[in-house]
Enzyme design. Sequence first.
Site, PDB file in Angstrom:
ATOM      1  N   ASP A 103       0.842  -1.197   0.000  1.00 31.88           N
ATOM      2  CA  ASP A 103       0.000   0.000   0.000  1.00 31.88           C
ATOM      3  C   ASP A 103       0.881   1.252   0.000  1.00 31.88           C
ATOM      4  OD1 ASP A 103      -2.173  -1.697   0.213  1.00 31.88           O
ATOM      5  OD2 ASP A 103      -2.225  -1.560   2.399  1.00 31.88           O
TER       6      ASP A 103
HETATM    7  N1  URA Z   1      -1.092  -6.088   3.817  1.00 31.12           N
HETATM    8  C1  URA Z   1      -1.648  -4.858   3.840  1.00 31.12           C
HETATM    9  O1  URA Z   1      -2.713  -4.656   4.410  1.00 31.12           O
HETATM   10  N2  URA Z   1      -0.986  -3.853   3.196  1.00 31.12           N
HETATM   11  C2  URA Z   1       0.202  -4.013   2.596  1.00 31.12           C
HETATM   12  O2  URA Z   1       0.762  -3.056   2.045  1.00 31.12           O
HETATM   13  C3  URA Z   1       0.768  -5.304   2.590  1.00 31.12           C
HETATM   14  C4  URA Z   1       0.103  -6.318   3.206  1.00 31.12           C
END
Ligand code: URA
Length: 234
Positions: A103
């Site tokens: 993310d």
């Molecule tokens: N899980 C998440 O919620 N976000 C990420 O960036 C990676 C794994």
Amino acid sequence: MRLDKFLSKATELSRNDCKKILHRGEISVNGDIVKDGSFHIDEVNDEVDWAGEVLSVATGNRYLLLYKPEGFECTLKAKEYPIVTDLIAVPEVLSLRIAGRLDVDTTGALLLSDDGAWLHRVTSPKRHQPKVYELTLADGVNQDTQERMIKEIAKGIILEGEKDKTRPATLSFVDDTHATLTLTEGKYHQVKRMMAHFGNKVVELHRASIGTITLDGLEKGESRFLTDDEIGQF
Ligand code: URA
């Protein structure tokens, strides 16, 4: 690369024979016939055809680890944020694809390559490669709840909107708001959704490792090529 050099590499014909096929108008670049051997082509992005066959030279695949900072998107075209490939200074960076996105607000280990089969192996849940996440939670978790979360996550939980349980995973607490979670799959927003399942919120998330690959020696925003051993584990 010059077109005549590309042709002799791609076809293994002699330079003289390459000249002949060029002069006979048998070679096209992106659909246009080119007879001039000194014409410059981009051997990754241009399409060179000979008698209906697309020619290519082995350019060698690239395999990279990036220490992704927060505020960068794992996408090929920037929308709201700058993109992770902006941080990598290698030729033809846009031919790299990402294995296992993070993310915008997540930091940590991100693998990129132009080897499609390898990328597929990295992300395949069948391979069960462990990915270690370090997380900070909004609400402190008491001892009893920590134990319950550890047990349920070890067995697998059903996330909102899913039919199947998550694969067994390992959760351990450092203190009441900091934990480490090791996953062997990568569902959409998995870590945040797993914590939401227990009514909590992830406020900081960092991927510390993927398989044996760690960020040791890299600063945020830096990248390096993987070693043969690191590539070979997938
Ligand atoms: N899980 C998440 O919620 N976000 C990420 O960036 C990676 C794994």
